[in-house]
Design an enzyme around this catalytic site. Structure first.
Site, PDB file in Angstrom:
ATOM      1  N   THR A  39       0.869  -1.171   0.000  1.00  0.00           N
ATOM      2  CA  THR A  39       0.000   0.000   0.000  1.00  0.00           C
ATOM      3  C   THR A  39       0.904   1.218   0.000  1.00  0.00           C
ATOM      4  O   THR A  39       1.563   1.535   0.978  1.00  0.00           O
ATOM      5  CB  THR A  39      -0.922   0.015   1.225  1.00  0.00           C
TER       6      THR A  39
ATOM      7  N   LYS B  86      -7.332   1.121  -2.860  1.00  0.00           N
ATOM      8  CA  LYS B  86      -6.912   0.709  -1.523  1.00  0.00           C
ATOM      9  C   LYS B  86      -7.129   1.828  -0.508  1.00  0.00           C
ATOM     10  O   LYS B  86      -7.488   1.576   0.647  1.00  0.00           O
ATOM     11  CB  LYS B  86      -5.448   0.272  -1.531  1.00  0.00           C
TER      12      LYS B  86
ATOM     13  N   LYS C  87       0.321   4.867   8.358  1.00  0.00           N
ATOM     14  CA  LYS C  87       0.907   5.276   7.074  1.00  0.00           C
ATOM     15  C   LYS C  87      -0.154   5.358   5.994  1.00  0.00           C
ATOM     16  O   LYS C  87      -0.219   6.319   5.223  1.00  0.00           O
ATOM     17  CB  LYS C  87       2.016   4.285   6.690  1.00  0.00           C
TER      18      LYS C  87
END
Length: 285
Positions: free
Chosen positions: A94, A169, A237
């Site tokens: 990701t 995502k 993150k």
């Protein structure tokens, strides 16, 4: 298929074990001893991402942070230091849509195909081969890897050009942010009201509040299991990437901002980034 895989973390290990069923797998990770169980199961170790390219048809990366992805692809011993002509490059980390586009464009310059193909489903999905693949990039690569994706996932979808898999995502992580804060506050409230928590879980599972995060993580919380199906530091993150991309699109996402603030407290103030995302409840308990 001959596949090179970079990254043997919680998710990567589960994916590699499924890919070992019928494929030849070469692996690389920065810390070799972490890969030893996979080596014992039949994976072949190589010394660098650059070396990994030779002798495989497809290279898959799944590392921690965008800076790790950049090093894997563009570093001195990175993938693009090798001859990638006619190979397929797949980044399952990701990461940022911007970096995904950069990788895709460089792949094309070197006559290779590329996909950004983030996954969702956590450690259980990786282990059971029931992940969801959200891809962006070359349709030809997506079609060629259909059988590979079917080995590791229950659903796969190509959203468009380079970076669109990463955007999908981010949409996924925005949704999960809401379910994680919801399940945490649900537990905090139910405990304060002196309700039996297993009974609360069983009841909610049969109603409108039912959701994957609750079903996966509340049973772990109830037995004090905070091991990472997905690291809290990696989720933070992801949320920061989502907010950065939202800002570029002139979007204000107040609920996601609040979830980010809570995970910042968990990861940076309480130093619990190596716990799973379910450790959010530790802000109260």
């Amino acid at each position: 298929m001959k596949i090179g895989f970079i990254g043997t973390g919680v998710m990567g290990t589960g994916i590699i074990r499924n890919l070992l069923k019928g494929n030849e797998i070469n692996i690389y990770t920065r810390t070799k001893y972490k890969a030893e169980p996979l080596i014992n199961e039949g994976a072949h170790w190589v010394e660098s991402p650059m070396e990994l390219v030779d002798g495989v048809e497809t290279i898959i990366s799944m590392v921690g942070y965008p800076q790790d992805v950049e090093e894997v692809y563009f570093g001195d011993n990175g993938i693009f230091q090798a001859d990638v002509k006619n190979k397929i490059l797949v980044d399952m980390t990701t990461s940022t849509p911007t970096l995904a586009k950069r990788i895709g464009e460089e792949a094309h310059r070197k006559d290779a195909l590329a996909l950004d193909a983030s996954v969702s489903g956590g450690d259980i999905g990786a282990k059971n081969g029931t992940l969801t693949v959200m891809a962006g990039g070359d349709q030809e690569a997506f079609e060629k890897l259909a059988d590979v994706f079917d080995q590791i996932s229950q659903r796969k979808h190509l959203f468009g050009g380079f970076g669109t898999g990463q955007h999908a995502k981010m949409a996924n992580q925005i949704m999960i942010a809401g379910t994680m804060t919801g399940l945490t506050e649900m537990l905090v409230y139910a405990k304060a009201a002196n309700l039996n928590l297993p009974d609360v879980l069983a009841t909610l599972q049969s109603g409108g509040a039912d959701n994957w995060s609750m079903n996966t993580y509340v049973p772990r919380i109830l037995v004090g299991d905070y091991t990472p199906g997905f690291f809290a530091k990696h989720f933070l993150k992801d949320l920061r990437i989502a907010l950065d991309e939202a800002e570029k699109m002139n979007l204000d996402l107040p609920a996601t901002k609040l979830a980010t603030k809570l995970y910042e407290e968990l990861v940076e103030t309480k130093k619990l980034g190596n716990d799973g995302t379910q450790a959010l409840v530790k802000l109260w308990w």
